[in-house]
Motif scaffolding. Structure first.
Motif, mmCIF file in Angstrom:
data_model
loop_
_atom_site.group_PDB
_atom_site.id
_atom_site.type_symbol
_atom_site.label_atom_id
_atom_site.label_comp_id
_atom_site.label_asym_id
_atom_site.label_seq_id
_atom_site.Cartn_x
_atom_site.Cartn_y
_atom_site.Cartn_z
ATOM 1 N N GLY A 50 0.796 -1.219 0.000
ATOM 2 C CA GLY A 50 0.000 0.000 0.000
ATOM 3 C C GLY A 50 0.825 1.263 0.000
ATOM 4 O O GLY A 50 0.339 2.334 0.385
ATOM 5 N N ALA A 51 2.091 1.153 -0.441
ATOM 6 C CA ALA A 51 2.973 2.318 -0.461
ATOM 7 C C ALA A 51 4.110 2.073 -1.437
ATOM 8 O O ALA A 51 4.637 0.952 -1.531
ATOM 9 C CB ALA A 51 3.541 2.602 0.926
ATOM 10 N N THR B 99 -4.217 3.804 -4.497
ATOM 11 C CA THR B 99 -3.545 2.593 -4.020
ATOM 12 C C THR B 99 -2.427 2.880 -3.034
ATOM 13 O O THR B 99 -1.921 1.950 -2.394
ATOM 14 C CB THR B 99 -2.947 1.804 -5.196
ATOM 15 N N GLY B 100 -1.999 4.132 -2.931
ATOM 16 C CA GLY B 100 -0.836 4.464 -2.115
ATOM 17 C C GLY B 100 0.464 4.393 -2.881
ATOM 18 O O GLY B 100 1.533 4.675 -2.325
#
Length: 258
Positions: free
Chosen positions: A128-129, A170-171
């Protein structure tokens, strides 16, 4: 807690080295990818000693499919940041340039960017990043400076913009950096004569890196460092492309570049 990892291609000089130094200073462990093992090792040792980060050296020629696959494999293991910085230009007219050289340019500037981004995204999405920074060029935004190089950088811009749309929420961010002329080894290595280029058009590596990462933090997708290039690209969108081609041919010596 493990430190985040940034993989940077083409870090032995210029913008790639600038990003490597900045990410090391910000506490990232690094994976450095280039052909020149001696320069890679020298930079890695300096960054380990100066910043206390882990630095992995990954020798690879991104014009070679096997080496691209090796780097892609490392990316699938997971990184927080991918900087697709490696790129080449070629001097000479398109029709006089060795085709293998043109193909190598396409493989480094386009195929590697696509393959390495494809390999990096799954782990970023799972976490997520993540950040993918694709180094394009003002040449990809303004017509008339050359053929294959400009086209390859236009592809990078379009690819990054489209992918950024798909990743919204989505990050994970994808960004296209479009610098103008920067004081690096780039033009010398390409055999391009830059004598007579106005001093007003030159940018410094540290300034480009600083402005780029500030714009990444703001979520900007297409990043154009320098007020002079922001003005040029804005003006280029407001006048007919035929006029931009004519002006660019004079200002940037459009002939003699493939």
């Amino acid at each position: 807690m493990p430190r985040p990892v940034a993989l940077i291609t083409g870090p032995t000089s210029g913008l790639g080295e600038g990003f490597a130094r900045r990410y090391a200073a910000d506490g990232y462990d690094l994976v450095l990818v280039a052909r020149d093992v001696e320069r890679l090792e020298r930079l890695a040792a300096e960054l380990r000693a100066g910043s206390g980060v882990e630095v992995e050296v990954l020798p690879a020629d991104l014009a070679e499919a096997a080496d691209r696959g090796k780097v892609a494999g490392r990316l699938r293991a997971g990184v927080r940041v991918l900087v697709n910085n490696a790129g080449i230009a070629t001097a000479g007219e398109f029709w006089e340039t060795d085709f293998d050289r043109l193909q190598a340019q396409l493989d480094i500037n386009v195929t590697a960017v696509m393959q390495l981004t494809h390999a990096a995204l799954p782990s970023m999405l799972a976490a997520g990043a993540g950040t993918v920074l694709n180094v394009a060029s003002v040449a990809g935004l303004l017509p008339g400076r050359g053929s294959t190089y400009s086209a390859s950088k236009a592809w990078v811009v379009s690819f990054s913009e489209g992918l950024s749309n798909g990743l919204d929420g989505t990050g994970v961010g994808v960004h296209a950096l479009c610098p103008g002329f920067v004081h690096t080894e780039f033009h010398q290595r390409a055999g391009i004569d830059m004598a007579g280029t106005s001093s007003l058009l030159w940018l410094e590596v540290d300034d480009v890196v600083r402005e780029t990462l500030a714009d990444v933090a703001k979520g900007k997708v297409v990043i154009i460092p320098g007020l002079q290039y922001k003005a040029l690209t804005t003006g280029g969108r407001l006048v007919p492309r035929s006029v931009v081609r004519a002006l660019n041919k004079v200002a940037a010596k459009g002939r003699g570049r493939s």
